[in-house]
Motif scaffolding. Structure first.
Motif, PDB file in Angstrom:
ATOM      1  N   ALA A  27      36.572 161.044  32.672  1.00 15.23           N
ATOM      2  CA  ALA A  27      36.168 159.663  32.955  1.00 15.23           C
ATOM      3  C   ALA A  27      35.458 159.003  31.784  1.00 15.23           C
ATOM      4  N   VAL A  28      34.838 159.787  30.928  1.00 17.63           N
ATOM      5  CA  VAL A  28      34.118 159.211  29.785  1.00 17.63           C
ATOM      6  C   VAL A  28      34.896 159.382  28.477  1.00 17.63           C
ATOM      7  N   THR A  29      36.170 159.754  28.579  1.00 19.68           N
ATOM      8  CA  THR A  29      37.014 159.935  27.391  1.00 19.68           C
ATOM      9  C   THR A  29      37.881 158.704  27.176  1.00 19.68           C
ATOM     10  N   HIS A  30      37.593 157.976  26.122  1.00 24.07           N
ATOM     11  CA  HIS A  30      38.308 156.732  25.802  1.00 24.07           C
ATOM     12  C   HIS A  30      39.666 157.060  25.169  1.00 24.07           C
ATOM     13  N   ASP A  91      23.004 149.972  33.319  1.00 31.47           N
ATOM     14  CA  ASP A  91      21.863 150.442  34.113  1.00 31.47           C
ATOM     15  C   ASP A  91      21.744 151.962  34.069  1.00 31.47           C
ATOM     16  N   ILE A  92      22.881 152.642  34.074  1.00 34.92           N
ATOM     17  CA  ILE A  92      22.848 154.107  34.078  1.00 34.92           C
ATOM     18  C   ILE A  92      23.206 154.685  32.707  1.00 34.92           C
ATOM     19  N   ASP A  93      23.293 153.814  31.723  1.00 31.02           N
ATOM     20  CA  ASP A  93      23.469 154.228  30.321  1.00 31.02           C
ATOM     21  C   ASP A  93      24.722 155.077  30.105  1.00 31.02           C
ATOM     22  N   ILE A  94      25.847 154.555  30.556  1.00 26.94           N
ATOM     23  CA  ILE A  94      27.117 155.249  30.320  1.00 26.94           C
ATOM     24  C   ILE A  94      27.411 155.370  28.827  1.00 26.94           C
ATOM     25  N   LEU A 115      34.874 147.921  27.623  1.00 24.64           N
ATOM     26  CA  LEU A 115      34.917 149.377  27.571  1.00 24.64           C
ATOM     27  C   LEU A 115      33.946 149.992  28.583  1.00 24.64           C
ATOM     28  N   LEU A 116      32.741 149.417  28.689  1.00 19.79           N
ATOM     29  CA  LEU A 116      31.757 149.911  29.653  1.00 19.79           C
ATOM     30  C   LEU A 116      32.253 149.720  31.085  1.00 19.79           C
ATOM     31  N   ALA A 117      32.847 148.555  31.354  1.00 21.82           N
ATOM     32  CA  ALA A 117      33.353 148.280  32.697  1.00 21.82           C
ATOM     33  C   ALA A 117      34.458 149.264  33.074  1.00 21.82           C
TER      34      ALA A 117
END
Length: 227
Positions: A27-30, A91-94, A115-117
């Motif tokens: 999920a955090v891999t762009h 807010d949760i510093d992704i 990208l954050l969204a």
């Protein structure tokens, strides 16, 4: 599969203990750093968008049993739009746990709104894949709680309201002019001027053209309504 201390800390901020950490890692891999052995988060983004939509729709129905569809739709849009997802992501510093390619990292990818969204939606999907809909709903409702409580004010579309104000007085629809764009590519600032055919105008700045248009419309509407 083991996770880093940063990912463990992020999971704690998210409020979900992953049984299968690979869902979170994906999920955090762009896409900028993806490979055949390192899948990116785009498919999870697609899924997470739908999970988020269902949770928010259900929450709005429960929050206001008497609301008509015409009232619910703008509230829903305000809560699931990219700007809101990006704000929750901040807010949760992704940003600190995103896995990015070098060029994306150098261009400020950890702070880019789109990208954050996208990552926020992918993380929602990761929770859903790891533990099911109830767990995903719990996470969304906790992270979106304050926004759900205040959504009625946020859902008022300033551009639509300004146009309705002008039409009610026989005026042409307001115009919007992009005045300037400043700042680096990864953190641009757009300035937009909203103007009525009678000459009244207000300017506002934001990190997207759409947001700047809304802000300038809101400022101009407040001015003309004040008399």
């Amino acid at each position: 599969m083991k996770t880093s201390a940063e990912l463990d800390a992020f999971a704690a901020r998210l409020g979900h203990d992953f049984k299968e950490p690979e869902y979170l890692i994906r999920a955090v891999t762009h896409p900028s750093i993806a490979s055949e052995t390192r899948p990116d988060n785009q498919r999870q983004e697609f899924l997470g968008d739908r999970v988020l939509g269902l949770v928010i729709a259900e929450a709005l129905l429960q929050a206001d049993a008497g609301a008509a569809e015409g009232q619910l739709a703008p509230r829903f849009n305000a809560l699931v739009r990219k700007e809101t997802c990006a704000a929750v992501a901040r807010d949760i510093d992704i940003g600190v746990v995103l896995r990015l390619g070098r060029s994306e990292m150098m261009s400020g990818g950890r702070r880019k709104e789109a990208l954050l969204a996208d990552a926020m939606e992918a993380v929602i999907a990761a929770v859903y894949q790891d533990a099911g809909f109830e767990a995903a709903r719990d996470v969304v409702l906790r992270l979106w709680a304050s926004r759900i409580d205040t959504v009625e004010g946020d859902a008022r579309d300033a551009k639509t309201s300004l146009q309705e104000w002008a039409q009610a007085r026989g005026l042409a629809p307001p115009s919007y002019e992009a005045v300037s764009r400043t700042g680096p590519d990864h953190a641009p600032v757009f300035t937009v001027e909203a103007r009525l055919s009678t000459g009244e105008a207000e300017r506002a700045s934001a990190n997207s053209k759409r947001a700047a248009e809304q802000a300038s419309a809101k400022a101009l509407l407040a001015r003309v309504e004040a008399g």
